[in-house]
Scaffold this motif. Structure first.
Motif, PDB file in Angstrom:
ATOM      1  N   THR A  83       0.824  -1.211   0.000  1.00 34.45           N
ATOM      2  CA  THR A  83       0.000   0.000   0.000  1.00 34.45           C
ATOM      3  C   THR A  83       0.856   1.257   0.000  1.00 34.45           C
ATOM      4  O   THR A  83       0.509   2.263  -0.647  1.00 34.45           O
ATOM      5  CB  THR A  83      -0.932   0.009   1.230  1.00 34.45           C
ATOM      6  N   LEU A  84       1.971   1.216   0.693  1.00 31.92           N
ATOM      7  CA  LEU A  84       2.860   2.373   0.795  1.00 31.92           C
ATOM      8  C   LEU A  84       3.885   2.436  -0.342  1.00 31.92           C
ATOM      9  O   LEU A  84       4.763   3.298  -0.333  1.00 31.92           O
ATOM     10  CB  LEU A  84       3.593   2.353   2.144  1.00 31.92           C
ATOM     11  N   ASN A  85       3.759   1.500  -1.302  1.00 34.39           N
ATOM     12  CA  ASN A  85       4.670   1.457  -2.462  1.00 34.39           C
ATOM     13  C   ASN A  85       6.136   1.359  -2.045  1.00 34.39           C
ATOM     14  O   ASN A  85       7.002   2.081  -2.558  1.00 34.39           O
ATOM     15  CB  ASN A  85       4.458   2.690  -3.350  1.00 34.39           C
ATOM     16  N   LEU A  86       6.375   0.452  -1.104  1.00 34.33           N
ATOM     17  CA  LEU A  86       7.738   0.282  -0.589  1.00 34.33           C
ATOM     18  C   LEU A  86       8.345  -1.068  -0.968  1.00 34.33           C
ATOM     19  O   LEU A  86       9.323  -1.505  -0.354  1.00 34.33           O
ATOM     20  CB  LEU A  86       7.728   0.428   0.943  1.00 34.33           C
ATOM     21  N   ASN A  87       7.784  -1.709  -1.988  1.00 35.70           N
ATOM     22  CA  ASN A  87       8.226  -3.064  -2.336  1.00 35.70           C
ATOM     23  C   ASN A  87       9.703  -3.145  -2.712  1.00 35.70           C
ATOM     24  O   ASN A  87      10.325  -4.200  -2.542  1.00 35.70           O
ATOM     25  CB  ASN A  87       7.376  -3.605  -3.496  1.00 35.70           C
ATOM     26  N   ASN A  88      10.256  -2.067  -3.207  1.00 37.46           N
ATOM     27  CA  ASN A  88      11.669  -2.063  -3.598  1.00 37.46           C
ATOM     28  C   ASN A  88      12.582  -1.501  -2.513  1.00 37.46           C
ATOM     29  O   ASN A  88      13.785  -1.362  -2.725  1.00 37.46           O
ATOM     30  CB  ASN A  88      11.855  -1.257  -4.886  1.00 37.46           C
ATOM     31  N   LYS A  89      11.980  -1.191  -1.342  1.00 38.77           N
ATOM     32  CA  LYS A  89      12.777  -0.584  -0.282  1.00 38.77           C
ATOM     33  C   LYS A  89      12.659  -1.294   1.060  1.00 38.77           C
ATOM     34  O   LYS A  89      13.526  -1.156   1.912  1.00 38.77           O
ATOM     35  CB  LYS A  89      12.378   0.892  -0.108  1.00 38.77           C
ATOM     36  N   VAL A  90      11.564  -2.039   1.251  1.00 40.04           N
ATOM     37  CA  VAL A  90      11.349  -2.781   2.497  1.00 40.04           C
ATOM     38  C   VAL A  90      11.304  -4.267   2.176  1.00 40.04           C
ATOM     39  O   VAL A  90      10.539  -4.708   1.301  1.00 40.04           O
ATOM     40  CB  VAL A  90      10.045  -2.344   3.196  1.00 40.04           C
ATOM     41  N   PHE A  91      12.107  -5.050   2.892  1.00 39.32           N
ATOM     42  CA  PHE A  91      12.234  -6.477   2.608  1.00 39.32           C
ATOM     43  C   PHE A  91      11.887  -7.284   3.861  1.00 39.32           C
ATOM     44  O   PHE A  91      12.559  -7.155   4.891  1.00 39.32           O
ATOM     45  CB  PHE A  91      13.659  -6.803   2.158  1.00 39.32           C
ATOM     46  N   LEU A  92      10.838  -8.102   3.761  1.00 37.33           N
ATOM     47  CA  LEU A  92      10.474  -9.030   4.838  1.00 37.33           C
ATOM     48  C   LEU A  92      11.098 -10.376   4.487  1.00 37.33           C
ATOM     49  O   LEU A  92      10.545 -11.158   3.712  1.00 37.33           O
ATOM     50  CB  LEU A  92       8.952  -9.141   4.953  1.00 37.33           C
ATOM     51  N   GLU A  93      12.267 -10.645   5.053  1.00 34.37           N
ATOM     52  CA  GLU A  93      13.085 -11.776   4.610  1.00 34.37           C
ATOM     53  C   GLU A  93      12.836 -13.077   5.370  1.00 34.37           C
ATOM     54  O   GLU A  93      13.482 -14.085   5.099  1.00 34.37           O
ATOM     55  CB  GLU A  93      14.570 -11.401   4.694  1.00 34.37           C
ATOM     56  N   GLY A  94      11.928 -13.065   6.339  1.00 37.80           N
ATOM     57  CA  GLY A  94      11.632 -14.296   7.057  1.00 37.80           C
ATOM     58  C   GLY A  94      12.700 -14.656   8.081  1.00 37.80           C
ATOM     59  O   GLY A  94      13.624 -13.886   8.359  1.00 37.80           O
ATOM     60  N   PHE A  95      12.568 -15.868   8.627  1.00 37.94           N
ATOM     61  CA  PHE A  95      13.494 -16.332   9.659  1.00 37.94           C
ATOM     62  C   PHE A  95      14.875 -16.590   9.071  1.00 37.94           C
ATOM     63  O   PHE A  95      15.008 -17.104   7.961  1.00 37.94           O
ATOM     64  CB  PHE A  95      12.966 -17.616  10.303  1.00 37.94           C
ATOM     65  N   SER A  96      15.901 -16.242   9.827  1.00 43.76           N
ATOM     66  CA  SER A  96      17.281 -16.527   9.437  1.00 43.76           C
ATOM     67  C   SER A  96      18.010 -17.168  10.608  1.00 43.76           C
ATOM     68  O   SER A  96      17.924 -16.675  11.736  1.00 43.76           O
ATOM     69  CB  SER A  96      17.993 -15.229   9.028  1.00 43.76           C
ATOM     70  N   ASP A  97      18.718 -18.268  10.349  1.00 40.46           N
ATOM     71  CA  ASP A  97      19.498 -18.883  11.428  1.00 40.46           C
ATOM     72  C   ASP A  97      20.846 -18.187  11.601  1.00 40.46           C
ATOM     73  O   ASP A  97      21.631 -18.544  12.480  1.00 40.46           O
ATOM     74  CB  ASP A  97      19.674 -20.386  11.196  1.00 40.46           C
ATOM     75  N   ASN A  98      21.116 -17.209  10.757  1.00 38.93           N
ATOM     76  CA  ASN A  98      22.319 -16.387  10.920  1.00 38.93           C
ATOM     77  C   ASN A  98      21.984 -14.928  10.608  1.00 38.93           C
ATOM     78  O   ASN A  98      22.331 -14.402   9.541  1.00 38.93           O
ATOM     79  CB  ASN A  98      23.446 -16.873  10.008  1.00 38.93           C
ATOM     80  N   PRO A  99      21.315 -14.247  11.536  1.00 41.92           N
ATOM     81  CA  PRO A  99      21.012 -12.830  11.307  1.00 41.92           C
ATOM     82  C   PRO A  99      22.236 -11.935  11.508  1.00 41.92           C
ATOM     83  O   PRO A  99      22.247 -10.775  11.076  1.00 41.92           O
ATOM     84  CB  PRO A  99      19.952 -12.536  12.373  1.00 41.92           C
TER      85      PRO A  99
END
Length: 231
Positions: free
Chosen positions: A196-212
């Motif tokens: 909705t905020l047109n942030l698809n190229n700037k905000v990334f929901l990358e999910g769980f990471s075992d090495n953050p």
């Protein structure tokens, strides 16, 4: 890693309360010297399972969050937790603030509460932060002049990612990016908000990471946006 000397019994239940009678039977069978639970839900169930099994050993419970973050109607759940905390042998609190909240919210005697902070293994973290193969592509490809913000946690109300994304949308700055590492029940809502905020190229929901750690190490800023924590 769990030591081979430790016997692991998996109850395969979705809710802690569904474990009540299984724990009752296990306590009667094993007769442990100490029983311990790490969260309010598990603590309540373990406490009452111990009581109905006439368990005579030590009951140690743990609280890791600040529970007075918002006013609420005192339900049956509140009174069950309160009784369990007040009648356990010891309570482990994550921090001094959590200890104070236990005293004020549940009327727990302060001499029952022991503060044990979460441990930090710097050696492990330092070994993980150099694992370049775990680095996310959009961070790996970052250009000179770009600025990367990272946040890490479950996608739930407590973590305040809706507020973080909304605030990020107000930054009228080129080449600034936000990465959120974690998974949870608010994923669909947050994805919709990003769209909705047109942030698809700037905000990334990358999910769980075992090495953050490697992604945090290569970022420019970490943001903790939680509405409440156990600090």
């Amino acid at each position: 890693m769990i030591d081979d000397k430790i016997s692991l019994i998996v109850l395969n239940k979705l809710k802690a309360r569904h474990c009540l009678f299984h724990l009752f039977n296990l306590i009667r069978k094993i007769k442990p010297d100490i029983v311990f639970a790490p969260s309010p839900e598990a603590s309540t169930v373990l406490f009452y399972a111990s009581k109905i099994s006439f368990y005579k050993g030590l009951i140690v419970l743990r609280e890791s969050n600040y529970r007075s973050y918002k006013s609420e109607i005192k339900t049956l759940r509140y009174y069950l937790i309160r009784y369990a905390y007040r009648n356990a042998d010891k309570i482990i609190a994550l921090s001094e603030s959590v200890k104070i909240d236990l005293i004020n919210r549940y009327c727990v005697e302060k001499n029952k509460i022991i503060v044990v902070n979460n441990p930090v293994n710097f050696g492990y973290i330092n070994s993980k932060k150099i694992k370049i193969e775990n680095l996310l592509n959009h961070i790996k490809r970052k250009k000179d002049g770009s600025f990367h913000i990272t946040s890490i946690g479950r996608l739930v109300e407590q973590k305040g990612y809706d507020m973080l994304i909304q605030s990020f949308s107000l930054l009228n700055i080129e080449n600034i990016y936000l990465t959120i590492l974690g998974e949870g029940e608010e994923r669909t809502y947050l994805e919709s908000q990003v769209n909705t905020l047109n942030l698809n190229n700037k905000v990334f929901l990358e999910g769980f990471s075992d090495n953050p750690y490697v992604n945090l190490y290569h970022s420019d800023l970490f943001v903790l946006s939680s509405r409440w924590e156990g600090f």
